[in-house]
Write a protein that holds these residues in place. Structure first.
Motif, PDB file in Angstrom:
ATOM      1  N   UNK A   1      38.352  51.338  49.570  1.00  0.00           N
ATOM      2  CA  UNK A   1      37.872  50.171  50.324  1.00  0.00           C
ATOM      3  C   UNK A   1      37.351  49.066  49.395  1.00  0.00           C
ATOM      4  N   UNK A   2      37.998  48.918  48.228  1.00  0.00           N
ATOM      5  CA  UNK A   2      37.492  47.936  47.256  1.00  0.00           C
ATOM      6  C   UNK A   2      37.528  46.503  47.801  1.00  0.00           C
ATOM      7  N   UNK A   3      38.499  46.179  48.663  1.00  0.00           N
ATOM      8  CA  UNK A   3      38.562  44.831  49.228  1.00  0.00           C
ATOM      9  C   UNK A   3      37.358  44.549  50.118  1.00  0.00           C
ATOM     10  N   UNK A   4      36.973  45.542  50.941  1.00  0.00           N
ATOM     11  CA  UNK A   4      35.793  45.382  51.792  1.00  0.00           C
ATOM     12  C   UNK A   4      34.533  45.208  50.946  1.00  0.00           C
ATOM     13  N   UNK A   5      34.465  45.943  49.828  1.00  0.00           N
ATOM     14  CA  UNK A   5      33.299  45.844  48.952  1.00  0.00           C
ATOM     15  C   UNK A   5      33.235  44.477  48.274  1.00  0.00           C
ATOM     16  N   UNK A   6      34.385  43.947  47.881  1.00  0.00           N
ATOM     17  CA  UNK A   6      34.426  42.600  47.314  1.00  0.00           C
ATOM     18  C   UNK A   6      33.917  41.592  48.341  1.00  0.00           C
TER      19      UNK A   6
ATOM     20  N   UNK B   1      29.709  29.002  44.965  1.00  0.00           N
ATOM     21  CA  UNK B   1      30.456  28.109  44.083  1.00  0.00           C
ATOM     22  C   UNK B   1      30.260  28.401  42.598  1.00  0.00           C
ATOM     23  N   UNK B   2      29.398  29.357  42.257  1.00  0.00           N
ATOM     24  CA  UNK B   2      29.166  29.684  40.841  1.00  0.00           C
ATOM     25  C   UNK B   2      30.434  30.304  40.250  1.00  0.00           C
ATOM     26  N   UNK B   3      30.854  29.879  39.047  1.00  0.00           N
ATOM     27  CA  UNK B   3      32.054  30.471  38.416  1.00  0.00           C
ATOM     28  C   UNK B   3      31.899  31.987  38.263  1.00  0.00           C
ATOM     29  N   UNK B   4      33.000  32.695  38.517  1.00  0.00           N
ATOM     30  CA  UNK B   4      32.957  34.164  38.489  1.00  0.00           C
ATOM     31  C   UNK B   4      34.176  34.729  37.776  1.00  0.00           C
ATOM     32  N   UNK B   5      33.997  35.903  37.206  1.00  0.00           N
ATOM     33  CA  UNK B   5      35.106  36.733  36.748  1.00  0.00           C
ATOM     34  C   UNK B   5      35.102  37.997  37.594  1.00  0.00           C
ATOM     35  N   UNK B   6      36.256  38.398  38.116  1.00  0.00           N
ATOM     36  CA  UNK B   6      36.351  39.677  38.824  1.00  0.00           C
ATOM     37  C   UNK B   6      36.730  40.748  37.816  1.00  0.00           C
ATOM     38  N   UNK B   7      35.875  41.747  37.687  1.00  0.00           N
ATOM     39  CA  UNK B   7      36.129  42.840  36.740  1.00  0.00           C
ATOM     40  C   UNK B   7      36.515  44.075  37.540  1.00  0.00           C
ATOM     41  N   UNK B   8      37.795  44.416  37.473  1.00  0.00           N
ATOM     42  CA  UNK B   8      38.329  45.556  38.233  1.00  0.00           C
ATOM     43  C   UNK B   8      38.127  46.817  37.397  1.00  0.00           C
ATOM     44  N   UNK B   9      37.019  47.500  37.671  1.00  0.00           N
ATOM     45  CA  UNK B   9      36.574  48.619  36.835  1.00  0.00           C
ATOM     46  C   UNK B   9      37.130  49.964  37.326  1.00  0.00           C
TER      47      UNK B   9
ATOM     48  N   UNK C   1      47.643  45.127  40.324  1.00  0.00           N
ATOM     49  CA  UNK C   1      47.578  44.297  41.535  1.00  0.00           C
ATOM     50  C   UNK C   1      46.679  43.079  41.322  1.00  0.00           C
ATOM     51  N   UNK C   2      47.182  41.914  41.731  1.00  0.00           N
ATOM     52  CA  UNK C   2      46.396  40.680  41.683  1.00  0.00           C
ATOM     53  C   UNK C   2      45.796  40.448  43.060  1.00  0.00           C
ATOM     54  N   UNK C   3      44.489  40.303  43.115  1.00  0.00           N
ATOM     55  CA  UNK C   3      43.784  40.135  44.388  1.00  0.00           C
ATOM     56  C   UNK C   3      43.674  38.654  44.715  1.00  0.00           C
ATOM     57  N   UNK C   4      43.904  38.319  45.974  1.00  0.00           N
ATOM     58  CA  UNK C   4      43.796  36.926  46.432  1.00  0.00           C
ATOM     59  C   UNK C   4      42.315  36.563  46.567  1.00  0.00           C
ATOM     60  N   UNK C   5      41.834  35.661  45.708  1.00  0.00           N
ATOM     61  CA  UNK C   5      40.418  35.294  45.673  1.00  0.00           C
ATOM     62  C   UNK C   5      40.245  33.788  45.791  1.00  0.00           C
ATOM     63  N   UNK C   6      38.999  33.355  46.076  1.00  0.00           N
ATOM     64  CA  UNK C   6      38.760  31.914  46.183  1.00  0.00           C
ATOM     65  C   UNK C   6      38.712  31.271  44.796  1.00  0.00           C
ATOM     66  N   UNK C   7      38.641  29.946  44.794  1.00  0.00           N
ATOM     67  CA  UNK C   7      38.774  29.175  43.552  1.00  0.00           C
ATOM     68  C   UNK C   7      37.612  29.359  42.581  1.00  0.00           C
ATOM     69  N   UNK C   8      36.491  29.932  43.039  1.00  0.00           N
ATOM     70  CA  UNK C   8      35.347  30.124  42.135  1.00  0.00           C
ATOM     71  C   UNK C   8      35.616  31.222  41.106  1.00  0.00           C
TER      72      UNK C   8
END
Length: 377
Positions: A295-300, A314-322, A332-339
């Protein structure tokens, strides 16, 4: 001379969740109960059985009369000590359920507060938990002590309410004032430290994410530290900040913060606001997710919603897929917002992807430095 082992008797718990049919699916309620089960184990109880009910509309007793009868029978059959409900119960509902079920009743909020009470190590962490527990106790004083006297101590009763069951509202309010005053002093010190970092043009990173996603282990890998890192919920309650070397042109710090969870009690967010200030004042958020969980998408989404509530959307973020060491395919590339500036796959446990992460941090730092230079021109 004989030696005797002291056996810790765990409270036997019945876990109960309910929601409206139009708002929740069977899968969602099952996932929420699974998380409640892990919370129950973390608190030191034994989850015996999980029950759920989908309702047409909300009702005052949380579950229907038929389900209450079923629960009463199960309590006798399974020798249940307490019932844990998967949502925060208002005080009157909690008392009504205890009267009907004749066992101790606690909710998800009390369970999380109990875990926080056990985990808190620093003076600040203990103050924050004490504040949350006192504010949770205040509206429940009207019958709390008589119920606890009848039902005994244990999970859901640790902390300020356990030793001051017969206290009145005035004493609890006075306690809240004292705790807030103590926290204000700590907050002022934190603010001063942050101001120095901002004035020195230091890039500030904060690790955020769902509890047990591997933030603390990743923190240890990056700064070669040794803060507590365990495979358990809420192993980190206290924010830790360290200087962090990327290269000669970048001065930076990185902070490890308390993990988030679904249905995170509002009083905990408020109480831990001074701790979360490190995230609020970060230049870049490092959102760590357990990529191996189903359920990683729900957790994101849960973490993103909490960040939005804190004004950090709006704070810049890096998604770290651990935790990619647990996966065969992690491309897999996750569809995320522009931040989100980038997505990076890592295994903090095995040390995989750390160089890619460092490059991602350097790139994001260059972007932030350019923005800061523009602001100061």
């Amino acid at each position: 001379m004989k030696s005797y082992k002291t056996e810790i008797i765990k409270e036997r718990a019945l876990l109960i969740a309910a929601d409206q049919k139009k708002k929740c699916s069977k899968r969602k309620i099952k996932e929420s109960l699974s998380e409640l089960k892990n919370l129950c184990i973390s608190a030191g109880a034994e989850p015996v059985l999980e029950l759920s009910q989908l309702l047409d509309k909300p009702i005052n007793t949380y579950i229907g009369s038929g389900k209450i009868s079923e629960v009463k029978n199960l309590i006798k059959q399974l020798d249940i000590d307490l019932c844990i409900f998967d949502d925060e119960l208002n005080p009157s509902t909690q008392r009504d359920l205890e009267n009907k079920l004749k066992v101790k009743v606690i909710d998800r909020t009390a369970l999380i507060l109990d875990i926080f009470s056990k985990r808190a190590q620093s003076h600040e962490g203990k103050l924050q938990v004490e504040l949350a527990q006192s504010e949770y106790l205040l509206p429940r004083l009207a019958g709390q002590w008589s119920h606890l006297e009848r039902l005994g101590g244990g999970i859901g009763t640790r902390g300020p309410g356990e030793t001051q069951i017969e206290t009145d509202r005035r004493l609890v309010r006075d306690k809240i004032k004292r705790v807030k005053a103590g926290m204000k002093k700590i907050e002022n010190t934190r603010t001063s430290q942050r101001s120095k970092r901002i004035n020195n043009n230091i890039i500030n990173y904060s690790l955020v994410g769902y509890t047990n996603s591997g933030k603390s282990l990743l923190f240890n890998r990056l700064v070669k530290s040794n803060i507590l890192s365990r495979n358990q919920l809420f192993s980190t309650l206290d924010t830790t900040t360290r200087k962090f070397y990327l290269n000669q042109s970048i001065s930076s710090t990185i902070s490890d913060t308390v993990g988030f969870i679904n249905k995170l009690p509002t009083i905990l967010v408020e109480s831990f606001k001074s701790t979360l200030e490190e995230a609020i004042n970060a230049d870049v958020l490092l959102h760590v997710v357990d990529f191996a969980s189903d359920d990683y998408l729900e957790k994101i989404n849960t973490v993103d919603n909490i960040l939005e509530d804190l004004g950090l959307a709006e704070v810049p973020k890096l998604l770290i897929k651990n935790k990619i060491d647990l996966l065969d395919n992690f491309d897999e590339i996750i569809d995320l917002d522009a931040s989100y500036l980038a997505q990076i796959s890592t295994s903090a446990k095995e040390g995989l992807g750390l160089e890619e992460l460092r490059q991602g941090l350097i790139t994001s730092a260059a972007i932030i430095q350019n923005e800061k230079s523009y602001i100061f021109i």
